[in-house]
Design a protein around this motif. Structure first.
Motif, PDB file in Angstrom:
ATOM      1  N   GLN A  50       0.814  -1.205   0.000  1.00 27.12           N
ATOM      2  CA  GLN A  50       0.000   0.000   0.000  1.00 27.12           C
ATOM      3  C   GLN A  50       0.852   1.262   0.000  1.00 27.12           C
ATOM      4  N   VAL A  51       2.034   1.191   0.595  1.00 26.88           N
ATOM      5  CA  VAL A  51       2.936   2.350   0.576  1.00 26.88           C
ATOM      6  C   VAL A  51       3.254   2.733  -0.866  1.00 26.88           C
ATOM      7  N   GLU A  52       3.595   1.746  -1.680  1.00 27.44           N
ATOM      8  CA  GLU A  52       3.919   2.019  -3.081  1.00 27.44           C
ATOM      9  C   GLU A  52       2.705   2.534  -3.840  1.00 27.44           C
ATOM     10  N   ILE A  53       1.527   1.994  -3.542  1.00 30.30           N
ATOM     11  CA  ILE A  53       0.298   2.431  -4.207  1.00 30.30           C
ATOM     12  C   ILE A  53       0.019   3.896  -3.899  1.00 30.30           C
ATOM     13  N   GLU A  54       0.159   4.276  -2.636  1.00 30.22           N
ATOM     14  CA  GLU A  54      -0.077   5.677  -2.244  1.00 30.22           C
ATOM     15  C   GLU A  54       0.943   6.601  -2.889  1.00 30.22           C
ATOM     16  N   LEU A  55       2.195   6.163  -2.961  1.00 33.19           N
ATOM     17  CA  LEU A  55       3.228   6.999  -3.580  1.00 33.19           C
ATOM     18  C   LEU A  55       3.007   7.126  -5.088  1.00 33.19           C
ATOM     19  N   ARG A  56       2.548   6.060  -5.718  1.00 31.85           N
ATOM     20  CA  ARG A  56       2.251   6.144  -7.148  1.00 31.85           C
ATOM     21  C   ARG A  56       1.120   7.138  -7.395  1.00 31.85           C
ATOM     22  N   ALA A  57       0.111   7.132  -6.531  1.00 30.43           N
ATOM     23  CA  ALA A  57      -0.971   8.105  -6.642  1.00 30.43           C
ATOM     24  C   ALA A  57      -0.433   9.524  -6.451  1.00 30.43           C
ATOM     25  N   ALA A  58       0.476   9.697  -5.474  1.00 34.81           N
ATOM     26  CA  ALA A  58       1.053  11.016  -5.228  1.00 34.81           C
ATOM     27  C   ALA A  58       1.833  11.515  -6.439  1.00 34.81           C
ATOM     28  N   VAL A  59       2.626  10.635  -7.044  1.00 32.48           N
ATOM     29  CA  VAL A  59       3.426  11.027  -8.211  1.00 32.48           C
ATOM     30  C   VAL A  59       2.516  11.338  -9.400  1.00 32.48           C
ATOM     31  N   THR A  60       1.426  10.596  -9.545  1.00 32.36           N
ATOM     32  CA  THR A  60       0.487  10.866 -10.632  1.00 32.36           C
ATOM     33  C   THR A  60      -0.157  12.232 -10.456  1.00 32.36           C
ATOM     34  N   TYR A  61      -0.533  12.569  -9.221  1.00 32.06           N
ATOM     35  CA  TYR A  61      -1.099  13.893  -8.967  1.00 32.06           C
ATOM     36  C   TYR A  61      -0.055  14.993  -9.183  1.00 32.06           C
ATOM     37  N   LEU A  62       1.193  14.704  -8.855  1.00 32.07           N
ATOM     38  CA  LEU A  62       2.243  15.682  -9.154  1.00 32.07           C
ATOM     39  C   LEU A  62       2.349  15.919 -10.656  1.00 32.07           C
ATOM     40  N   ALA A  63       2.236  14.837 -11.424  1.00 33.23           N
ATOM     41  CA  ALA A  63       2.281  14.968 -12.883  1.00 33.23           C
ATOM     42  C   ALA A  63       1.107  15.798 -13.382  1.00 33.23           C
ATOM     43  N   MET A  64      -0.060  15.597 -12.777  1.00 39.03           N
ATOM     44  CA  MET A  64      -1.229  16.396 -13.158  1.00 39.03           C
ATOM     45  C   MET A  64      -1.010  17.872 -12.840  1.00 39.03           C
ATOM     46  N   GLY A  65      -0.513  18.127 -11.637  1.00 37.76           N
ATOM     47  CA  GLY A  65      -0.254  19.515 -11.262  1.00 37.76           C
ATOM     48  C   GLY A  65       0.762  20.175 -12.177  1.00 37.76           C
ATOM     49  N   ALA A  66       1.813  19.432 -12.526  1.00 34.62           N
ATOM     50  CA  ALA A  66       2.833  19.976 -13.427  1.00 34.62           C
ATOM     51  C   ALA A  66       2.257  20.233 -14.811  1.00 34.62           C
ATOM     52  N   GLU A  84      -2.290  19.654  -4.157  1.00 37.02           N
ATOM     53  CA  GLU A  84      -2.815  19.366  -2.822  1.00 37.02           C
ATOM     54  C   GLU A  84      -3.127  17.875  -2.672  1.00 37.02           C
ATOM     55  N   HIS A  85      -3.694  17.285  -3.717  1.00 32.35           N
ATOM     56  CA  HIS A  85      -3.969  15.846  -3.692  1.00 32.35           C
ATOM     57  C   HIS A  85      -2.669  15.052  -3.565  1.00 32.35           C
ATOM     58  N   ALA A  86      -1.619  15.513  -4.235  1.00 33.79           N
ATOM     59  CA  ALA A  86      -0.322  14.831  -4.151  1.00 33.79           C
ATOM     60  C   ALA A  86       0.187  14.822  -2.710  1.00 33.79           C
ATOM     61  N   ASN A  87       0.055  15.946  -2.022  1.00 35.19           N
ATOM     62  CA  ASN A  87       0.483  16.019  -0.625  1.00 35.19           C
ATOM     63  C   ASN A  87      -0.324  15.065   0.252  1.00 35.19           C
ATOM     64  N   GLU A  88      -1.627  14.964  -0.016  1.00 28.53           N
ATOM     65  CA  GLU A  88      -2.486  14.073   0.767  1.00 28.53           C
ATOM     66  C   GLU A  88      -2.061  12.617   0.590  1.00 28.53           C
ATOM     67  N   GLU A  89      -1.774  12.222  -0.663  1.00 25.52           N
ATOM     68  CA  GLU A  89      -1.377  10.834  -0.905  1.00 25.52           C
ATOM     69  C   GLU A  89      -0.015  10.528  -0.278  1.00 25.52           C
ATOM     70  N   ARG A  90       0.888  11.497  -0.304  1.00 27.28           N
ATOM     71  CA  ARG A  90       2.190  11.309   0.351  1.00 27.28           C
ATOM     72  C   ARG A  90       1.999  11.121   1.846  1.00 27.28           C
ATOM     73  N   GLU A  91       1.105  11.907   2.436  1.00 28.07           N
ATOM     74  CA  GLU A  91       0.820  11.768   3.859  1.00 28.07           C
ATOM     75  C   GLU A  91       0.212  10.403   4.169  1.00 28.07           C
ATOM     76  N   HIS A  92      -0.613   9.887   3.259  1.00 28.26           N
ATOM     77  CA  HIS A  92      -1.183   8.550   3.457  1.00 28.26           C
ATOM     78  C   HIS A  92      -0.071   7.496   3.496  1.00 28.26           C
ATOM     79  N   ALA A  93       0.893   7.623   2.590  1.00 31.87           N
ATOM     80  CA  ALA A  93       2.018   6.677   2.573  1.00 31.87           C
ATOM     81  C   ALA A  93       2.780   6.745   3.898  1.00 31.87           C
ATOM     82  N   MET A  94       2.971   7.948   4.407  1.00 32.77           N
ATOM     83  CA  MET A  94       3.678   8.117   5.674  1.00 32.77           C
ATOM     84  C   MET A  94       2.882   7.513   6.829  1.00 32.77           C
ATOM     85  N   LYS A  95       1.556   7.610   6.782  1.00 32.34           N
ATOM     86  CA  LYS A  95       0.721   7.031   7.835  1.00 32.34           C
ATOM     87  C   LYS A  95       0.807   5.508   7.824  1.00 32.34           C
TER      88      LYS A  95
END
Length: 216
Positions: A50-66, A84-95
């Motif tokens: 799940q850590v990798e899944i959350e990080l992949r979501a975060a990177v995808t949102y970063l790509a969208m923002g860029a 903002e979504h990217a930050n949320e997904e990164r926080e999920h990975a950290m949790k």
């Protein structure tokens, strides 16, 4: 000259590596009791995945923002939302990592939790297309979390039911996921209607509302 520079670089690397080796130290082996560690292997692996899944979501949102920050696209409202979504997904990975640490299941192979996740896409034709991809992404994350819950509530071949993990994921993760999905679905509906009635101007106005934090 280039040869000399190359030799000096290699020498510098060797010195640095030697210094790092000297600075490394190993403490005495500590024999900590293991009775308190109760997670079963299927749950451990799913949480690590799940850590990798959350990080992949975060990177995808970063790509969208860029993408929406590019000068040829220039949709700062969309960019702000996706960052903002990217930050949320990164926080999920950290949790998830923090939970594994709390349960004593993150004592080895820590580096394998992060395996260079890549974004699912890098370009989007419109704001609606990006929102629809975001909803699909959130749905996938939700389904993965639900699969962990089902696996850990009644793990196959195990007598231990991890109700604490199930409660944690249900209370802390699922509600946020469902609210996020509903929010994205509403935004897709609104933007579709605005573009149907106003064309490209509809997306422009929608973006301004996102930028100002106004409800859409």
């Amino acid at each position: 000259m280039k040869v000399i520079q190359g030799i000096l670089l290699l020498v510098a690397i060797g010195i640095t590596n030697g210094a790092e080796a000297k600075l490394q130290c190993k403490g005495p082996h500590v024999n900590v009791p293991k009775d308190w560690i109760t997670m079963v292997p299927p749950c451990i692996q799913k949480m690590r995945d799940q850590v990798e899944i959350e990080l992949r979501a975060a990177v995808t949102y970063l790509a969208m923002g860029a993408h929406f920050s590019r000068d040829v696209v220039n949709r700062p409202g969309f960019a702000k939302m996706f960052f903002e979504h990217a930050n949320e997904e990164r926080e999920h990975a950290m949790k998830v990592i923090a939970y594994l640490l709390m349960r004593g299941e993150l004592t080895s192979d820590v580096a394998k939790l992060i395996r260079n996740p890549m974004p699912l896409k890098e370009h989007w034709e419109s704001g609606v297309a990006a929102l629809k991809d975001a909803l699909k992404l959130e749905t996938e994350v939700t389904n993965r979390i639900r699969s962990i819950i089902m696996e850990c509530e009644t793990p196959q071949g195990e007598t231990f039911n991890d109700y604490h993990l199930v409660d944690y994921l249900t209370g802390d993760f699922l509600e946020e996921q469902y609210k996020g999905q509903r929010d994205l679905a509403g935004k897709i509906s609104t933007l579709d209607k605005m573009m149907e009635s106003h064309g490209a101007l509809g997306e422009f106005l929608f973006d301004k509302k996102l930028l100002k934090g106004q409800p859409v």
